[in-house]
Design a protein around this motif. Structure first.
Motif, short mmCIF file in Angstrom:
data_model
loop_
_atom_site.label_atom_id
_atom_site.label_comp_id
_atom_site.label_asym_id
_atom_site.label_seq_id
_atom_site.Cartn_x
_atom_site.Cartn_y
_atom_site.Cartn_z
N LEU A 1 0.83 -1.21 0.00
CA LEU A 1 0.00 0.00 0.00
C LEU A 1 0.86 1.26 0.00
N VAL A 2 1.96 1.23 0.77
CA VAL A 2 2.88 2.36 0.79
C VAL A 2 3.47 2.60 -0.60
N LEU A 3 3.83 1.53 -1.29
CA LEU A 3 4.39 1.66 -2.64
C LEU A 3 3.40 2.31 -3.59
N VAL A 4 2.15 1.87 -3.55
CA VAL A 4 1.13 2.42 -4.43
C VAL A 4 0.84 3.88 -4.09
N VAL A 5 0.74 4.19 -2.81
CA VAL A 5 0.47 5.56 -2.39
C VAL A 5 1.63 6.48 -2.78
N CYS A 6 2.86 5.99 -2.63
CA CYS A 6 4.02 6.79 -3.05
C CYS A 6 3.93 7.12 -4.54
N GLY A 7 3.61 6.12 -5.34
CA GLY A 7 3.48 6.36 -6.77
C GLY A 7 2.35 7.32 -7.10
N MET A 8 1.22 7.13 -6.45
CA MET A 8 0.04 7.97 -6.72
C MET A 8 0.27 9.42 -6.32
N LEU A 9 0.74 9.64 -5.10
CA LEU A 9 0.94 11.02 -4.61
C LEU A 9 2.10 11.69 -5.33
N LEU B 1 14.85 6.51 -5.77
CA LEU B 1 14.98 7.14 -4.45
C LEU B 1 13.87 6.68 -3.51
N MET B 2 12.64 6.73 -3.98
CA MET B 2 11.50 6.40 -3.12
C MET B 2 11.53 4.93 -2.70
N GLY B 3 11.82 4.03 -3.65
CA GLY B 3 11.89 2.62 -3.31
C GLY B 3 12.95 2.34 -2.28
N SER B 4 14.08 3.02 -2.38
CA SER B 4 15.16 2.84 -1.41
C SER B 4 14.74 3.33 -0.03
N HIS C 1 10.50 -7.62 9.31
CA HIS C 1 11.22 -8.81 8.86
C HIS C 1 11.17 -8.90 7.35
N ALA C 2 12.32 -9.06 6.73
CA ALA C 2 12.36 -9.16 5.27
C ALA C 2 13.59 -9.95 4.85
N ALA C 3 13.40 -10.82 3.89
CA ALA C 3 14.50 -11.54 3.25
C ALA C 3 14.58 -11.08 1.80
N HIS C 4 15.59 -11.53 1.08
CA HIS C 4 15.74 -11.18 -0.34
C HIS C 4 15.69 -9.66 -0.52
N LEU C 5 16.55 -8.96 0.17
CA LEU C 5 16.49 -7.49 0.19
C LEU C 5 16.71 -6.88 -1.19
N LEU C 6 17.61 -7.42 -1.96
CA LEU C 6 17.86 -6.86 -3.30
C LEU C 6 16.62 -7.01 -4.18
N LEU C 7 16.01 -8.18 -4.13
CA LEU C 7 14.79 -8.40 -4.91
C LEU C 7 13.66 -7.51 -4.40
N LEU C 8 13.56 -7.37 -3.09
CA LEU C 8 12.53 -6.51 -2.51
C LEU C 8 12.73 -5.07 -2.97
N TRP C 9 13.98 -4.61 -3.01
CA TRP C 9 14.26 -3.24 -3.46
C TRP C 9 13.87 -3.07 -4.94
N LEU C 10 14.27 -4.01 -5.77
CA LEU C 10 13.96 -3.91 -7.20
C LEU C 10 12.46 -3.93 -7.43
N TYR C 11 11.77 -4.81 -6.74
CA TYR C 11 10.32 -4.90 -6.89
C TYR C 11 9.65 -3.62 -6.40
N SER C 12 10.15 -3.06 -5.31
CA SER C 12 9.59 -1.83 -4.75
C SER C 12 9.74 -0.67 -5.73
N VAL C 13 10.93 -0.54 -6.31
CA VAL C 13 11.19 0.54 -7.28
C VAL C 13 10.25 0.41 -8.47
N CYS C 14 10.13 -0.80 -9.00
CA CYS C 14 9.27 -1.02 -10.17
C CYS C 14 7.80 -0.77 -9.83
N ALA C 15 7.37 -1.17 -8.64
CA ALA C 15 5.97 -0.98 -8.26
C ALA C 15 5.65 0.51 -8.16
N ILE C 16 6.54 1.29 -7.56
CA ILE C 16 6.31 2.73 -7.47
C ILE C 16 6.29 3.36 -8.86
#
Length: 432
Positions: A219-227, A278-281, A294-309
């Protein structure tokens, strides 16, 4: 200059009517989407996937091999007591654990290996074994969603209790001198022989928000992209000189730089793609680094977050470019109003009315949540929602590009420019 006092605008009916229609429709739609989706999830529940495991090895009773577990699972499958609310998935223990570990089951009912021997030992007819009360185990799965897991637990517990009563009824109805010689307490126990226990079928880390961190992170990722789309759109318009920029009591205005609608959308989308890094990071730093999620696969999580935003932001920019001022209302409805109830996080899709299930097929938050859930909870397994997340983000980006640049290109070809025809940009204009 007009001599009309500003407060006389409050007497203008069109001002009241226009704003009343817009705000009223917005209030009604949000009520329908949010409240309507969650009024009666039990009544709307259909085909909630729950595992059904018979690990019972059976036992020799009266010279014959008996398997009460097989009888129980077969009767549950054929039972119409729960209607079509539960989709019982008959499987073995290994398969069940795998499905729980992908979020494809909201729970499970397990008949243990010693169920028949423990049950018949209570009657004194078993050839071997020490009499102990048998158990039926109800497994929950909060990683798939706390509401869905709770619904599955309630129904599965009721089914397990009914199964115990049915087994007890069959045993006591068989009669025999052995039953009559049993103590009264033993006969009461035999009428309802199985103890029903509830266990966590897929334990999560304590910093996983009881299975909700994936939803809130998405939800944070989507809101970041939207706003951010709203901010970027406004700042690009200001940099091109199309709008003023009020900073407290100051009003800033830049010289006009003529730009087509296609060029404006391309500039905004490029900014969004770059700033998503910047925002995904920072989202990861805030959630994992500062708050301790708690999070594993941090590099993948970062890449996915950037793309989602980036995809959410470019999609929002597209709607703003196509619809103009009303675009922000459309963005709010698409990315928040219709998205949150259909995200398959707070309430499972199987417990939503059909209209909301339809929306969930393409709503961005549902797709992004599935991918984040796979990364955070399911070891980034492709078939646990990650592949669907990537594919749907790619489809969403392609659809936004085709729709946005297609419509704005048509606006430009039709001469529907953002400035009056013949207006020339100032010679000293320079982009920000």
């Amino acid at each position: 200059m007009s001599g009309i006092h500003p407060f006389r605008l409050l007497r203008a009916k069109p001002l009241w009517i226009a704003n009343g229609v817009i705000t009223g429709v917005l209030a009604l739609l949000f009520t329908v989407f949010y409240v309507g989706a969650n009024i009666d999830p039990v009544d709307h529940m259909k085909d909630l996937p729950v595992g059904l495991v018979n690990a019972d090895k059976g036992a020799a009773v009266g010279g014959k091999q008996v398997n009460l577990g097989a009888q129980i699972t077969e009767s549950i499958k054929k039972s119409t007591a729960s209607g079509d609310k539960i989709d019982w998935k008959v499987m073995d223990e290994k398969e069940m654990k795998g499905e729980l570990g992908k979020g494809k089951l909201y729970g499970a009912l397990v008949v243990p290996a010693d169920f028949t021997s423990a049950t018949t030992a209570l009657t004194g007819t078993a050839t071997t074994g020490v009499p102990t009360r048998p158990t039926l185990t109800v497994l929950t799965n909060q990683s798939a969603g706390s509401v869905g897991s709770s619904l599955a637990r309630t129904v599965t517990t009721q089914v397990a209790e009914s199964a115990s009563l049915q087994v007890g009824k069959e045993l006591t109805s068989q009669g025999g001198t052995g039953r009559a010689k049993l103590p009264a307490a033993a006969r009461v126990l035999l009428a309802d022989p199985a103890a029903v226990t509830v266990e966590d079928g897929y334990p999560l880390d304590s910093h996983s928000g009881l299975g909700l961190t994936a939803f809130y992170y998405a939800l944070v990722l989507v809101v970041c992209g939207m706003l951010s789309a709203n901010v970027i759109s406004g700042q690009v318009d200001h940099a091109l000189g199309y709008t003023h920029n009020d900073m407290g009591p100051l009003r800033l205005h830049r010289p006009l730089v003529r730009a087509t609608r296609v060029q404006t959308l391309a500039i905004s989308s490029t900014l969004m793609a770059g700033l998503s890094l910047l925002m995904g990071s920072l989202v990861m730093v805030g959630a994992v680094g500062i708050m301790g999620m708690h999070a594993a696969h941090l590099l993948l999580l970062w890449l996915y977050s950037v793309c989602a935003i980036a995809v959410s932001g470019i999609g929002a920019l597209t709607l703003l470019a196509v619809f103009g001022t009303p675009g922000m209302l459309v963005v709010t409805l698409v990315f928040i109003g219709m998205a949150v109830p259909t995200a398959n996080a707070t309430t499972p899709l199987q417990a939503l009315p059909g209209f909301y299930r339809f929306l969930a097929e393409f709503e961005p938050l549902r797709q992004i949540t599935g991918g984040i859930r796979s990364i955070l909870y399911y070891d980034a397994q492709a078939d646990a929602g990650l592949t669907r997340g990537w594919i749907m983000m790619a489809v969403g980006l392609a659809a936004a590009a085709l729709f946005g640049f297609g419509v704005t290109s048509w606006y430009d070809r039709k001469g529907l420019h953002r400035i009056p025809a013949g207006t020339e940009p100032e010679k000293t204009a320079a982009p920000a």
